[in-house]
Design a protein around this motif. Structure first.
Motif, PDB file in Angstrom:
ATOM      1  N   VAL A  94       0.845  -1.196   0.000  1.00  0.00           N
ATOM      2  CA  VAL A  94       0.000   0.000   0.000  1.00  0.00           C
ATOM      3  C   VAL A  94       0.883   1.249   0.000  1.00  0.00           C
ATOM      4  O   VAL A  94       0.605   2.227   0.692  1.00  0.00           O
ATOM      5  CB  VAL A  94      -0.965   0.004   1.217  1.00  0.00           C
ATOM      6  CG1 VAL A  94      -2.091   1.012   1.018  1.00  0.00           C
ATOM      7  CG2 VAL A  94      -1.570  -1.370   1.453  1.00  0.00           C
ATOM      8  N   PHE A  95       1.981   1.221  -0.746  1.00  0.00           N
ATOM      9  CA  PHE A  95       2.860   2.375  -0.830  1.00  0.00           C
ATOM     10  C   PHE A  95       2.148   3.513  -1.552  1.00  0.00           C
ATOM     11  O   PHE A  95       1.390   3.282  -2.502  1.00  0.00           O
ATOM     12  CB  PHE A  95       4.162   2.030  -1.551  1.00  0.00           C
ATOM     13  CG  PHE A  95       5.058   1.117  -0.776  1.00  0.00           C
ATOM     14  CD1 PHE A  95       5.645   1.527   0.405  1.00  0.00           C
ATOM     15  CD2 PHE A  95       5.310  -0.168  -1.220  1.00  0.00           C
ATOM     16  CE1 PHE A  95       6.471   0.682   1.129  1.00  0.00           C
ATOM     17  CE2 PHE A  95       6.132  -1.024  -0.506  1.00  0.00           C
ATOM     18  CZ  PHE A  95       6.714  -0.596   0.669  1.00  0.00           C
ATOM     19  N   THR A  96       2.408   4.743  -1.105  1.00  0.00           N
ATOM     20  CA  THR A  96       1.776   5.923  -1.679  1.00  0.00           C
ATOM     21  C   THR A  96       2.841   6.925  -2.118  1.00  0.00           C
ATOM     22  O   THR A  96       4.031   6.713  -1.898  1.00  0.00           O
ATOM     23  CB  THR A  96       0.856   6.592  -0.636  1.00  0.00           C
ATOM     24  OG1 THR A  96       1.628   6.932   0.513  1.00  0.00           O
ATOM     25  CG2 THR A  96      -0.295   5.685  -0.236  1.00  0.00           C
ATOM     26  N   GLY A  97       2.396   8.015  -2.697  1.00  0.00           N
ATOM     27  CA  GLY A  97       3.308   9.073  -3.116  1.00  0.00           C
ATOM     28  C   GLY A  97       3.921   8.771  -4.467  1.00  0.00           C
ATOM     29  O   GLY A  97       3.457   7.912  -5.215  1.00  0.00           O
ATOM     30  N   THR A  98       4.980   9.487  -4.765  1.00  0.00           N
ATOM     31  CA  THR A  98       5.634   9.323  -6.061  1.00  0.00           C
ATOM     32  C   THR A  98       6.768   8.303  -5.963  1.00  0.00           C
ATOM     33  O   THR A  98       7.262   8.001  -4.879  1.00  0.00           O
ATOM     34  CB  THR A  98       6.205  10.667  -6.551  1.00  0.00           C
ATOM     35  OG1 THR A  98       7.128  11.159  -5.587  1.00  0.00           O
ATOM     36  CG2 THR A  98       5.099  11.673  -6.790  1.00  0.00           C
TER      37      THR A  98
END
Length: 116
Positions: A55-59
């Motif tokens: 569930v990694f987020t961001g760029t």
């Protein structure tokens, strides 16, 4: 380091980035969250990076471009957004997969991905 399917939760611990001579980092199919640290650029010997199914987020950090030995990258099935930097796309990869297919809720723009 192969820790896939281990029901890991939380973010990647900063101490992991001290393993400078790591060749393989396979932590797919867990429940890891947060952003991917630019410290990933410390893995100068890394040839295989698999983070899919978390569930990694961001760029996607530009520091990945520093990984000159990196050949295979699996970042799909996460919640990354934004555009994969030109620095990363200046290299050639055997396989580079992320969530870049049109119509997905969380889309990554990727001009160099081999699979979406």
């Amino acid at each position: 380091l192969d820790l896939d399917n281990n029901q890991l939760v939380g973010s990647i611990p900063n101490t992991l980035f001290n393993l400078k001579f790591l060749n393989i980092l396979d932590i797919d199919s867990n429940n890891l969250t947060g952003t991917l640290s630019r410290k990933i650029g410390r893995f100068t010997e890394l040839s295989y990076l698999s983070l899919f199914g978390n569930v990694f987020t961001g760029t996607i950090p530009r520091a990945i471009a520093k990984l000159e030995k990196l050949e295979i990258i699996y970042l799909d099935l996460n919640e990354f957004t934004g555009t994969v930097s030109g620095d990363i796309c200046d290299r050639t990869y055997t396989d580079f997969t992320t969530d870049c297919a049109a119509g997905q809720d969380k889309e990554v723009e990727c001009g160099c991905c081999t699979n979406c």
